[in-house]
Design an enzyme around this catalytic site. Structure first.
Site, PDB file in Angstrom:
ATOM      1  N   ASP A   1       0.851  -1.185   0.000  1.00 43.32           N
ATOM      2  CA  ASP A   1       0.000   0.000   0.000  1.00 43.32           C
ATOM      3  C   ASP A   1       0.892   1.242   0.000  1.00 43.32           C
ATOM      4  OD1 ASP A   1      -3.208   0.574   0.980  1.00 43.32           O
ATOM      5  OD2 ASP A   1      -1.771   2.224   1.086  1.00 43.32           O
ATOM      6  N   ILE A   2       0.518   2.218  -0.793  1.00 45.32           N
ATOM      7  CA  ILE A   2       1.347   3.424  -0.935  1.00 45.32           C
ATOM      8  C   ILE A   2       1.326   4.279   0.333  1.00 45.32           C
ATOM      9  CG2 ILE A   2      -0.390   5.040  -1.862  1.00 45.32           C
ATOM     10  CD1 ILE A   2       1.710   5.731  -4.050  1.00 45.32           C
TER      11      ILE A   2
ATOM     12  N   ASN B   1     -13.021  -3.189   1.825  1.00 48.89           N
ATOM     13  CA  ASN B   1     -14.055  -2.162   1.853  1.00 48.89           C
ATOM     14  C   ASN B   1     -14.872  -2.217   0.557  1.00 48.89           C
ATOM     15  OD1 ASN B   1     -13.246  -0.925   4.355  1.00 48.89           O
ATOM     16  ND2 ASN B   1     -11.474  -0.086   3.276  1.00 48.89           N
TER      17      ASN B   1
ATOM     18  N   GLN C   1     -14.882   2.935   0.407  1.00 52.58           N
ATOM     19  CA  GLN C   1     -13.986   2.323  -0.583  1.00 52.58           C
ATOM     20  C   GLN C   1     -13.479   3.425  -1.512  1.00 52.58           C
ATOM     21  OE1 GLN C   1     -15.836  -0.606  -3.119  1.00 52.58           O
ATOM     22  NE2 GLN C   1     -13.910  -1.195  -4.093  1.00 52.58           N
TER      23      GLN C   1
ATOM     24  N   HIS D   1     -10.136  -5.230  -3.630  1.00 51.61           N
ATOM     25  CA  HIS D   1      -8.831  -5.472  -3.012  1.00 51.61           C
ATOM     26  C   HIS D   1      -9.036  -5.850  -1.554  1.00 51.61           C
ATOM     27  CE1 HIS D   1      -9.844  -1.188  -2.732  1.00 51.61           C
ATOM     28  NE2 HIS D   1      -9.217  -1.159  -1.562  1.00 51.61           N
TER      29      HIS D   1
ATOM     30  N   HIS E   1      -7.029  -5.657   2.021  1.00 51.78           N
ATOM     31  CA  HIS E   1      -5.886  -5.130   2.777  1.00 51.78           C
ATOM     32  C   HIS E   1      -5.417  -6.223   3.733  1.00 51.78           C
ATOM     33  CE1 HIS E   1      -6.877  -0.705   2.085  1.00 51.78           C
ATOM     34  NE2 HIS E   1      -8.047  -1.270   1.804  1.00 51.78           N
TER      35      HIS E   1
HETATM   36  P1  AMP Z   1      -9.840   1.476   0.052  1.00 53.59           P
HETATM   37  O1  AMP Z   1     -10.206   2.685   0.835  1.00 53.59           O
HETATM   38  O2  AMP Z   1     -10.182   0.192   0.744  1.00 53.59           O
HETATM   39  O3  AMP Z   1     -10.376   1.548  -1.358  1.00 53.59           O
HETATM   40  O4  AMP Z   1      -8.251   1.451  -0.031  1.00 53.59           O
HETATM   41  C1  AMP Z   1      -7.517   1.940  -1.110  1.00 53.59           C
HETATM   42  C2  AMP Z   1      -6.067   1.832  -0.736  1.00 53.59           C
HETATM   43  O5  AMP Z   1      -5.291   1.985  -1.906  1.00 53.59           O
HETATM   44  C3  AMP Z   1      -5.563   2.880   0.269  1.00 53.59           C
HETATM   45  O6  AMP Z   1      -5.037   2.232   1.421  1.00 53.59           O
HETATM   46  C4  AMP Z   1      -4.491   3.633  -0.513  1.00 53.59           C
HETATM   47  O7  AMP Z   1      -3.390   4.015   0.302  1.00 53.59           O
HETATM   48  C5  AMP Z   1      -4.091   2.607  -1.559  1.00 53.59           C
HETATM   49  N1  AMP Z   1      -3.500   3.141  -2.786  1.00 53.59           N
HETATM   50  C6  AMP Z   1      -3.983   4.143  -3.544  1.00 53.59           C
HETATM   51  N2  AMP Z   1      -3.191   4.331  -4.626  1.00 53.59           N
HETATM   52  C7  AMP Z   1      -2.189   3.409  -4.530  1.00 53.59           C
HETATM   53  C8  AMP Z   1      -1.062   3.104  -5.335  1.00 53.59           C
HETATM   54  N3  AMP Z   1      -0.777   3.774  -6.462  1.00 53.59           N
HETATM   55  N4  AMP Z   1      -0.240   2.096  -4.936  1.00 53.59           N
HETATM   56  C9  AMP Z   1      -0.516   1.408  -3.802  1.00 53.59           C
HETATM   57  N5  AMP Z   1      -1.566   1.669  -3.007  1.00 53.59           N
HETATM   58  C10 AMP Z   1      -2.402   2.656  -3.365  1.00 53.59           C
END
Ligand code: AMP
Length: 126
Positions: A35-36, A97, A104, A110, A112
């Site tokens: 995760d970024i 989520n 989400q 995805h 986590h």
């Molecule tokens: P959600 O709120 O469950 O949709 O989580 C989306 C997740 O994606 C968050 O934890 C972000 O930090 C992660 N995210 C967004 N863009 C990237 C990216 N380019 N590379 C890795 N993780 C990302």
């Protein structure tokens, strides 16, 4: 019931190689990457390569091969990251989520995998 998958979401771009990622595991049908913006020392996202919006979409419409591959990929990520309680790890939380109530952000299914510290209660009471 219909699901509308947005091809321009950020994980679709990662899958097409348009955006870099820190890959932890790649299988035939799944990709796992860091995760970024990690919420804990371990924070990996596991995604199917297919165009699924959410966990319910995946659970209802993915093929048996995709579901099996994805489930095993999650297991492998837990092994790789060392969070498995059964192997001396201190545990983890898996979260998927879906939609607005779960906030989400990325509309590509995805999971986590979060661990490496005490994560507190699952849901805040407010
Ligand atoms: P959600 O709120 O469950 O949709 O989580 C989306 C997740 O994606 C968050 O934890 C972000 O930090 C992660 N995210 C967004 N863009 C990237 C990216 N380019 N590379 C890795 N993780 C990302």
């Amino acid at each position: 019931m219909s699901y509308n998958y947005d091809d321009n979401n950020i994980f679709a771009k990662i899958l097409r190689g348009e955006i870099p990622n820190k890959t932890v595991l790649e299988t035939d049908y799944s990709l796992a990457f860091e995760d970024i913006s990690p919420a804990a020392p371990v924070h990996i996202l596991v995604i199917p390569k297919g165009p699924y919006v959410s966990h319910d979409h995946f659970a209802i419409e993915a093929s048996d091969e995709e579901v099996l591959d994805y489930t095993r990929a999650i297991g492998e990520v837990c092994k790789i990251t060392g969070v498995q309680p059964s192997s001396g790890g201190s545990g983890f939380r898996s979260i998927a989520n879906a939609g607005q109530d779960a906030i989400q952000e990325v509309p590509h299914f995805h999971t986590h995998i979060i661990g490496g510290r005490n994560l507190g209660r699952m849901i805040s009471p407010n």
